[in-house]
Write a protein that holds these residues in place. Structure first.
Motif, PDB file in Angstrom:
ATOM      1  N   HIS A 139      71.545  54.867  48.888  1.00 26.63           N
ATOM      2  CA  HIS A 139      71.925  53.939  49.955  1.00 26.63           C
ATOM      3  C   HIS A 139      73.224  53.193  49.655  1.00 26.63           C
ATOM      4  O   HIS A 139      73.613  52.307  50.422  1.00 26.63           O
ATOM      5  N   LEU A 142      72.845  49.325  49.431  1.00 25.27           N
ATOM      6  CA  LEU A 142      71.937  48.681  50.376  1.00 25.27           C
ATOM      7  C   LEU A 142      70.495  48.822  49.898  1.00 25.27           C
ATOM      8  O   LEU A 142      70.144  49.790  49.220  1.00 25.27           O
ATOM      9  N   LEU A 166      70.294  48.685  57.060  1.00 21.98           N
ATOM     10  CA  LEU A 166      69.582  49.889  56.641  1.00 21.98           C
ATOM     11  C   LEU A 166      68.129  49.827  57.091  1.00 21.98           C
ATOM     12  O   LEU A 166      67.497  48.765  57.047  1.00 21.98           O
ATOM     13  N   ARG A 187      71.444  53.931  59.136  1.00 19.57           N
ATOM     14  CA  ARG A 187      72.378  52.949  58.594  1.00 19.57           C
ATOM     15  C   ARG A 187      73.131  52.246  59.713  1.00 19.57           C
ATOM     16  O   ARG A 187      73.494  52.864  60.724  1.00 19.57           O
ATOM     17  N   ASP A 189      76.167  51.246  59.596  1.00 18.43           N
ATOM     18  CA  ASP A 189      77.552  51.710  59.699  1.00 18.43           C
ATOM     19  C   ASP A 189      77.653  53.134  60.235  1.00 18.43           C
ATOM     20  O   ASP A 189      78.751  53.674  60.380  1.00 18.43           O
ATOM     21  N   THR A 193      73.426  59.559  54.658  1.00 16.99           N
ATOM     22  CA  THR A 193      72.729  59.193  53.425  1.00 16.99           C
ATOM     23  C   THR A 193      72.526  60.458  52.600  1.00 16.99           C
ATOM     24  O   THR A 193      71.996  61.452  53.110  1.00 16.99           O
ATOM     25  N   SER A 295      72.778  59.422  60.002  1.00 16.54           N
ATOM     26  CA  SER A 295      72.016  58.239  60.375  1.00 16.54           C
ATOM     27  C   SER A 295      71.158  58.571  61.592  1.00 16.54           C
ATOM     28  O   SER A 295      71.661  59.008  62.623  1.00 16.54           O
TER      29      SER A 295
END
Length: 361
Positions: A139, A142, A166, A187, A189, A193, A295
């Motif tokens: 992560h 995170l 997250l 995520r 952003d 991942t 994501s």
């Protein structure tokens, strides 16, 4: 309770077993699971017999440090919230047919194994069969710090937790085979991942390994399925699929055991120093696989017939996805050899090269 022997979890016989009554409408179960890989409970009526793989299945979640039961399966959907302050570092997920450990801070998975419990669709020969030593998401700083939400009903489990920027969700089925596990990162952003899968070791003949399935390699390029009119030209459709080489998981103890990684909106990261002894296009190690998952994408694990059927890849979906398994029984199933030939087993076990940068969204 969970018994730990030699550093690994071992199944104990359940004493709280009870008759199961199916009470959840099928449509509601579809909406709740919405899985990217085909799950047995979602099969159409013609495939209803496959639910036998889940007979009597159900999970208990246990705090690894205190052995406190956090949640357990019921005949009706039950949602449990475990406060972050009451949550330990690791949770044991114990089912009749499979079990594993979840690290609560990042949802890394450890010690995934089949228990070998009796079932007419058992793949293990009633042996305790480890599969994954770990499935670890990176992560990049995170963490998950919120409450843990657990949804249980019969053999179905959904566990989720969020943190700043997250969230993670694990969906699992306590079945002897089928589409039984997936991990879903999301995520803030929008980037991917990276998840590293590492197979178990040190289990003798039941030690798993990745191999290039020769049944698929031999028929690569052909079109197979109930809708095909020609193996050379297809035409391609939902029920006429062109065969591609496939990496699957096997062992040396159980002729029926076969599994594979199953991804939706995820890219496998090539490992160029692995697999060349089989074919130059493999780029896959014998014990490790690496995936960059979008994501909202999903990294799944399918076993048994689902692992060796010739199916189209999952759709590119990261929101409100629906299971796509209405073609069961109309796709070709190529199986796998046992024992697996030495020339099909991927090596080396791990790559010595640095991994490339994360795949762009």
């Amino acid at each position: 309770m969970i018994s730990w022997v030699g550093g690994h979890p071992r199944p104990l016989r359940r004493t709280d077993e009870r008759p199961r009554t199916r009470t959840a409408p099928l449509a509601r179960r579809r909406d709740r699971l919405a899985l990217a890989v085909p799950l047995l409970a979602l099969a159409p009526p013609a495939q209803a017999a496959s639910s036998k793989a889940c007979a009597g299945g159900g999970y208990r979640l246990v705090d690894a440090a205190t052995q406190r039961v956090l949640a357990r399966d019921t005949d009706r959907e039950a949602v449990t919230t475990v406060r972050a302050a009451d949550l330990g570092d690791r949770v044991l997920v114990q089912g009749r047919y499979n079990q594993y450990v979840v690290r609560t801070g990042d949802f890394a998975l450890f010690d995934y194994a089949f228990t070998g419990a009796p079932n007419r669709l058992d793949m293990t020969g009633r042996r305790f069969t480890p599969v994954f030593a770990s499935k670890v998401p990176d992560h990049r700083g995170l963490t998950l710090g919120g409450d843990l939400t657990v949804t249980l009903e019969e053999e179905d489990l959904v566990v989720s937790r969020a943190g700043t920027g997250l969230s993670m969700r694990i969906q699992s089925k306590d079945c002897a085979q089928g589409g039984i596990f997936q991990m879903e990162p999301e995520r803030g952003d929008g980037t991917r991942t990276r998840i590293v899968h590492t197979l178990a070791t040190g289990a003798g003949a039941v030690t798993p390994f990745y191999f290039d399935n020769p049944h698929f390699r031999a028929r690569a390029g052909q079109f197979l399925g109930s809708a095909c009119t020609s193996v050379e030209t297809g035409p391609p459709s939902r029920c006429c699929v062109q065969v591609s080489p496939r990496v699957t998981i096997g062992n040396d103890a159980s002729p029926r055991f076969v599994a594979r990684d199953s991804a939706q909106v995820a890219e496998r990261v090539d490992q160029p120093d692995c697999g060349a002894q089989v074919a130059p296009d493999v780029d896959h190690c014998g014990r490790v696989s690496v995936w960059d998952v979008a994501s909202g994408g999903r990294m799944g694990f399918v076993t048994g017939e689902y692992a060796v059927e010739v199916a189209n890849p999952p759709t590119e979906c990261v929101s409100d996805c629906q299971a796509q398994n209405q073609v069961r029984g109309r796709l070709a199933v190529l199986g796998h050899p046992f024992p697996v030939p030495a020339g099909s087993r991927l090596s080396p076990a791990e790559s010595t090269l640095l991994l490339p940068p994360l795949t762009a969204p």
